[in-house]
Design a protein around this motif. Structure first.
Motif, PDB file in Angstrom:
ATOM      1  N   LEU A  26      67.396  19.970  50.099  1.00  0.00           N
ATOM      2  CA  LEU A  26      66.680  20.063  48.822  1.00  0.00           C
ATOM      3  C   LEU A  26      65.881  21.362  48.737  1.00  0.00           C
ATOM      4  O   LEU A  26      65.717  21.922  47.651  1.00  0.00           O
ATOM      5  CB  LEU A  26      65.763  18.844  48.640  1.00  0.00           C
ATOM      6  N   ASP A  29      68.394  24.008  47.813  1.00  0.00           N
ATOM      7  CA  ASP A  29      68.721  23.884  46.396  1.00  0.00           C
ATOM      8  C   ASP A  29      67.621  24.501  45.527  1.00  0.00           C
ATOM      9  O   ASP A  29      67.899  25.234  44.579  1.00  0.00           O
ATOM     10  CB  ASP A  29      68.891  22.395  46.056  1.00  0.00           C
ATOM     11  N   MET A  34      68.307  25.734  41.863  1.00  0.00           N
ATOM     12  CA  MET A  34      67.553  24.856  40.957  1.00  0.00           C
ATOM     13  C   MET A  34      67.007  25.611  39.747  1.00  0.00           C
ATOM     14  O   MET A  34      66.452  26.694  39.884  1.00  0.00           O
ATOM     15  CB  MET A  34      66.393  24.214  41.718  1.00  0.00           C
ATOM     16  N   PRO A  35      67.157  25.032  38.550  1.00  0.00           N
ATOM     17  CA  PRO A  35      66.522  25.658  37.383  1.00  0.00           C
ATOM     18  C   PRO A  35      65.000  25.490  37.470  1.00  0.00           C
ATOM     19  O   PRO A  35      64.506  24.537  38.075  1.00  0.00           O
ATOM     20  CB  PRO A  35      67.090  24.876  36.203  1.00  0.00           C
ATOM     21  N   GLU A  36      64.309  26.423  36.855  1.00  0.00           N
ATOM     22  CA  GLU A  36      62.844  26.468  36.883  1.00  0.00           C
ATOM     23  C   GLU A  36      62.204  25.112  36.582  1.00  0.00           C
ATOM     24  O   GLU A  36      61.268  24.688  37.268  1.00  0.00           O
ATOM     25  CB  GLU A  36      62.388  27.505  35.835  1.00  0.00           C
ATOM     26  N   GLY A  37      62.711  24.443  35.565  1.00  0.00           N
ATOM     27  CA  GLY A  37      62.092  23.198  35.117  1.00  0.00           C
ATOM     28  C   GLY A  37      62.212  22.040  36.098  1.00  0.00           C
ATOM     29  O   GLY A  37      61.649  20.977  35.866  1.00  0.00           O
ATOM     30  N   GLY A  38      62.929  22.258  37.200  1.00  0.00           N
ATOM     31  CA  GLY A  38      63.085  21.171  38.171  1.00  0.00           C
ATOM     32  C   GLY A  38      61.964  21.093  39.197  1.00  0.00           C
ATOM     33  O   GLY A  38      61.938  20.175  40.019  1.00  0.00           O
ATOM     34  N   GLU A  40      58.688  20.374  39.309  1.00  0.00           N
ATOM     35  CA  GLU A  40      57.753  19.268  39.457  1.00  0.00           C
ATOM     36  C   GLU A  40      58.422  18.066  40.139  1.00  0.00           C
ATOM     37  O   GLU A  40      57.871  17.496  41.080  1.00  0.00           O
ATOM     38  CB  GLU A  40      57.234  18.877  38.075  1.00  0.00           C
ATOM     39  N   SER A  41      59.624  17.719  39.686  1.00  0.00           N
ATOM     40  CA  SER A  41      60.252  16.543  40.291  1.00  0.00           C
ATOM     41  C   SER A  41      60.727  16.864  41.707  1.00  0.00           C
ATOM     42  O   SER A  41      60.725  15.984  42.566  1.00  0.00           O
ATOM     43  CB  SER A  41      61.390  16.009  39.418  1.00  0.00           C
ATOM     44  N   ARG A  42      61.102  18.088  41.966  1.00  0.00           N
ATOM     45  CA  ARG A  42      61.507  18.436  43.322  1.00  0.00           C
ATOM     46  C   ARG A  42      60.327  18.327  44.279  1.00  0.00           C
ATOM     47  O   ARG A  42      60.477  17.848  45.414  1.00  0.00           O
ATOM     48  CB  ARG A  42      62.109  19.857  43.360  1.00  0.00           C
ATOM     49  N   GLU A  44      57.891  16.368  44.031  1.00  0.00           N
ATOM     50  CA  GLU A  44      57.732  14.921  44.220  1.00  0.00           C
ATOM     51  C   GLU A  44      58.721  14.392  45.266  1.00  0.00           C
ATOM     52  O   GLU A  44      58.353  13.618  46.154  1.00  0.00           O
ATOM     53  CB  GLU A  44      58.007  14.257  42.861  1.00  0.00           C
ATOM     54  N   GLN A  45      59.973  14.829  45.147  1.00  0.00           N
ATOM     55  CA  GLN A  45      60.999  14.362  46.095  1.00  0.00           C
ATOM     56  C   GLN A  45      60.676  14.818  47.520  1.00  0.00           C
ATOM     57  O   GLN A  45      60.737  14.031  48.470  1.00  0.00           O
ATOM     58  CB  GLN A  45      62.374  14.909  45.685  1.00  0.00           C
ATOM     59  N   THR A  48      57.687  12.990  48.976  1.00  0.00           N
ATOM     60  CA  THR A  48      58.023  11.616  49.366  1.00  0.00           C
ATOM     61  C   THR A  48      58.764  11.576  50.696  1.00  0.00           C
ATOM     62  O   THR A  48      58.440  10.776  51.576  1.00  0.00           O
ATOM     63  CB  THR A  48      58.858  10.947  48.255  1.00  0.00           C
TER      64      THR A  48
ATOM     65  N   THR B  18      62.039   7.902  43.555  1.00  0.00           N
ATOM     66  CA  THR B  18      62.049   9.277  44.062  1.00  0.00           C
ATOM     67  C   THR B  18      63.153   9.463  45.096  1.00  0.00           C
ATOM     68  O   THR B  18      63.847  10.484  45.105  1.00  0.00           O
ATOM     69  CB  THR B  18      60.676   9.624  44.655  1.00  0.00           C
ATOM     70  N   ASN B 225      66.779  25.215  31.289  1.00  0.00           N
ATOM     71  CA  ASN B 225      65.602  25.233  32.152  1.00  0.00           C
ATOM     72  C   ASN B 225      65.511  23.927  32.950  1.00  0.00           C
ATOM     73  O   ASN B 225      64.750  23.822  33.905  1.00  0.00           O
ATOM     74  CB  ASN B 225      64.336  25.420  31.312  1.00  0.00           C
ATOM     75  N   HIS B 226      66.286  22.945  32.542  1.00  0.00           N
ATOM     76  CA  HIS B 226      66.264  21.645  33.214  1.00  0.00           C
ATOM     77  C   HIS B 226      67.671  21.179  33.559  1.00  0.00           C
ATOM     78  O   HIS B 226      67.945  19.972  33.505  1.00  0.00           O
ATOM     79  CB  HIS B 226      65.561  20.596  32.346  1.00  0.00           C
ATOM     80  N   ASP B 242      65.010  15.571  35.057  1.00  0.00           N
ATOM     81  CA  ASP B 242      64.346  16.873  34.946  1.00  0.00           C
ATOM     82  C   ASP B 242      65.218  18.021  35.429  1.00  0.00           C
ATOM     83  O   ASP B 242      64.809  19.187  35.369  1.00  0.00           O
ATOM     84  CB  ASP B 242      63.037  16.855  35.746  1.00  0.00           C
ATOM     85  N   ASP B 243      66.375  17.683  35.933  1.00  0.00           N
ATOM     86  CA  ASP B 243      67.248  18.702  36.518  1.00  0.00           C
ATOM     87  C   ASP B 243      68.668  18.137  36.471  1.00  0.00           C
ATOM     88  O   ASP B 243      69.221  17.719  37.482  1.00  0.00           O
ATOM     89  CB  ASP B 243      66.789  18.968  37.961  1.00  0.00           C
ATOM     90  N   ARG B 245      72.469  17.947  36.331  1.00  0.00           N
ATOM     91  CA  ARG B 245      73.583  18.756  36.815  1.00  0.00           C
ATOM     92  C   ARG B 245      74.892  18.189  36.277  1.00  0.00           C
ATOM     93  O   ARG B 245      75.291  17.100  36.658  1.00  0.00           O
ATOM     94  CB  ARG B 245      73.603  18.748  38.353  1.00  0.00           C
ATOM     95  N   ARG B 281      61.070   7.578  37.285  1.00  0.00           N
ATOM     96  CA  ARG B 281      61.162   6.953  38.618  1.00  0.00           C
ATOM     97  C   ARG B 281      60.764   5.482  38.633  1.00  0.00           C
ATOM     98  O   ARG B 281      60.713   4.871  39.684  1.00  0.00           O
ATOM     99  CB  ARG B 281      60.353   7.738  39.663  1.00  0.00           C
TER     100      ARG B 281
END
Lengths: 498, 498
Positions: A26, A29, A34-38, A40-42, A44-45, A48, B18, B225-226, B242-243, B245, B281
């Motif tokens: 990850l 990636d 990864m696109p910019e907008g990812g 925040e969730s990345r 989080e991942q 975790t 997550t 962006n996402h 948020d991403d 693919r 999530r």
């Protein structure tokens, strides 16, 4: 019962190792595709995966099993694995979860301000946050010192390069600092007497650069069935041993940095790929430390690929790739081009000869900061004084001084020595490898890295973390780390002495 | 205390959500970029994430919290979330871990043999392993039936499309099966009277195809962006909301399939991206089910992008992209090209009119298999008989018959109906959307999908899993799923009736 405790530990650590592999993918990636907008969730991942792993490691059951498990009945690798488990556990349990959380937040905040302060050369802007990070790091160092029975600074280094101790490193670095000024003067004199370096002329299309990079990866022995080359802002080697992802970045105006960057990361990749498959995801099966890792990238980049032998291999290949640069691509010009010495302010642009000076400066300063002998407000002055002393350069802007590297602002104290320990270790490995296999340079000239990689596989990669770095070096080369071998290498390469 | 139990459940499910996101990214990587040699360690990583998630879900603490949590004091979405937690928990705890493991292994083994049996058309080769998979699936269906209070087949469908019930679906499918033969004859007659279809002539470079795909994604409203567009053997929509693919596969000889494939996956992507960010999530924040998901890809592909209006938008774009195909790229030819009806043996190549026949066949057969009314050894005969009856085609090789789809061999019984429920739901949504926003077709003709996507955002995407699919359909369109709307759409498109 004992072997049962050990078997259960293996199972727990296997799960942590697998989570760490997932996180590694990850991370790749995030940096490569990864696109910019990812983001925040990345985040989080990754958090975790990290928290679950940390919970497993610091759970009471892990401590109980570690207390119960005994060496008796275990083979050498199992014993080494248990030792590594205890080391990792010691680092993780030295700090409370609340402290780790506070520290993570402080680092992130400081790093963010540093990104603003650096281009402005405004050290004062980031000073308060760096003070918080330093205070927390000193607290962590004290806690780890008590837990691990090491000095505070050694406890910090141990996380990056297990077994690295200031008592071993300081004399090596002091010798180099003493050796450098006169040696550097002679190198610069010698360089002046050489023919002027012919620069290759571009543009160099990115597609062609990528193909060239992949070609060289293949030459070194990279297995594309178990890895990829991609692009990222900051080149790195990531992924997992079975799926090694290396990256580089391209510049159409010149191909030379991207090319050598790929070669460097391929060295890291060969190490990961050469780790023993039967110990995957166990602590003992991991690459040893950052210094040893750097030795594996630098033996490929500095010892092998910047050698005259490799430049002879490279010459026809470059001519076939980029027509019209014949004068730049003679083996002699390539060797001069790839070993140019030029003292400068910036560590990441430094040549092989002056690089250790940058590291020694940081090593001394961070010891003083951790030890409480240097106040942060005095850091810029101390930095600039050290640059004057080590390289004779006058820093006029902190952007080119103590603000240039991310490390301290991200809380990484004790990391810097790894770079130069890696360079010195690489020289020692290369000397031992060519002594054992005298055909290595001739093979490299033919674009055949198998003899060199074969030696590294046996003496370094396959040992993973079954021994400490000092013991790996001793077993592989017959003696402890000896910076004299690095100096001989420099003298041969930069003064033409035999 | 009640709200405390609910809050703790949210925290647990957030962790599972997550982990599921992390697994989603690793799945994408496996399909789109991973080198072959990474498979073994990737399987390990995915299995570990899955096991941790399953442990969290089936832990005694989760059951205790679910028992303790009460609707009282929760708002509508929290209540819906709790309901979804209980549904997911019911599915997961209906089967023992040992059973799940045995089932996973049996599926993997059967799928592997199927890959060998399919090209040979050798159903007998895979029969014993398919028998094992079927036996285990029937056992699972019985266990879930008891736990969830549904019929065994409904219990299987409920995992893919919560709320899908054979009692609702059977009459819809039976009606369609009765309607199809005569209707299909009229469509083929009508088609014969149209001008012959001009085929676009290639080659079509993959780079240009990719740019065209990205252009159309942008037209539909995909936010780069996402999300990303990449390549994989089997096109899919993966990643996270948020991403997102999406993938497609290219063929230099023709661009039409890849292009429409991208449009289809973009429909899925818009759904994922339109899910409410505040419920990320959590179970209630997920896309509803596979049928509703398919309705979102098919409303974009079938309802919007194969319409005469969109063909008028597409015509100049394609002429600008691929010169020399003017006759093929007239709006009228494009519309005929993209709505060609041709009964065939293969479901995935089927047109909009005959596709439901393929699904109805499988729906009937899998109900008979799960119910014990059809023996596996008789499956090929029953399949071929059904194809004769539904589409008038004589299957001569199981490769083109009961061996063509992976689903059953991978243990996915109860999935097939989703495809046609999705197509019918898409027609109903499109009719409702254009009734509410009569400007939608004219906007599509201008390459403006905002009115359509805006309607879907409000009436479908933003509702996530807060309602059942039947309730989402009713709330959005004012009535339950009505296959008559789909038939009217077909009559309009394929017979030219007003």
């Amino acid at each position: 019962m004992t072997s049962n405790a050990y078997a259960r530990l293996e199972k727990r650590f296997h799960r942590m190792g697998t989570l760490s592999e997932a996180a590694g993918m990850l991370h790749w990636d995030m940096a490569a595709v990864m696109p910019e907008g990812g983001h925040e969730s990345r985040a989080e991942q990754l958090a975790t995966l990290n928290v679950i792993s940390h919970e497993l490691l610091t759970a009471a059951e892990t401590a109980d099993l570690l207390a119960e498990a005994q060496d008796h009945g275990l083979d050498d690798w199992q014993r080494a694995n248990l030792k590594e488990m205890r080391r990792v556990h010691g680092h993780a349990t030295a700090l409370t979860p609340d402290f780790v959380e506070a520290s993570t937040k402080a680092r992130a905040a400081c790093e963010k301000t540093w990104r603003e302060a650096r281009p402005k050369g405004d050290f004062k802007l980031v000073l308060p946050q760096l003070q918080t990070v330093l205070d927390l790091t000193r607290e962590a160092a004290a806690a780890k010192s008590a837990k691990l029975g090491l000095s505070p600074y050694d406890a910090l280094m141990d996380e990056f390069e297990p077994g690295a101790r200031a008592a071993d490193i300081t004399p090596i670095f002091d010798d180099y600092a003493a050796f450098l000024p006169e040696f550097l003067g002679r190198v610069l004199e010698h360089q002046k007497r050489q023919p002027a370096i012919v620069e290759p002329k571009g543009p160099f299309s990115i597609e062609t650069q990528k193909k060239l990079g992949e070609k060289l990866m293949g030459v070194i022995g990279f297995d594309f069935n178990h890895g990829r080359l991609d692009t990222s802002l900051h080149p790195f080697c990531g992924g997992t041993p079975d799926d090694v992802r290396i990256t580089t970045r391209y510049n159409e105006a010149q191909f030379a940095d991207a090319m050598m960057g790929v070669v460097h990361e391929t060295g890291h990749a060969m190490y990961e790929r050469g780790l023993p498959a039967s110990w995957r995801r166990q602590p003992v099966g991991q690459a040893r430390g950052m210094a040893l890792h750097e030795s594996q990238s630098l033996i490929i980049e500095m010892q092998a690929a910047r050698s005259p032998a490799f430049c002879r291999f490279l010459s026809p290949l470059l001519n076939a790739t980029y027509a019209g640069n014949e004068a730049a691509f003679t083996p002699e010009n390539l060797a001069r081009f790839y070993t140019r010495v030029e003292p400068g302010f910036i560590r990441v642009s430094a040549d092989e000869v002056t690089y250790p000076a940058h590291v020694i400066l940081r090593y001394r300063l961070e010891q003083a900061l951790i030890g409480g002998d240097l106040k942060l407000v005095d850091l810029p002055g101390a930095w600039n004084e050290g640059m004057q002393q080590l390289l004779g350069l006058t820093v006029t802007n902190d952007r080119e001084g103590c603000l240039q590297d991310i490390h301290w602002f991200d809380g990484a104290f004790g990391y810097f020595p790894c770079y130069s320990l890696g360079a010195m270790t690489a020289a020692q490995f290369f000397a031992a490898a060519t002594a054992a296999e005298p055909g290595i340079p001739a093979a490299i000239e033919q674009g055949d890295f198998r003899p060199l990689i074969g030696w590294l596989r046996t003496h370094v990669h396959a040992r993973a973390s079954s021994l400490s770095s000092p013991d790996i070096i001793k077993a592989a080369t017959g003696r402890p780390l000896d910076a004299g071998i690095f100096r001989q290498h420099l003298a041969r390469r930069y003064l033409g002495t035999a």
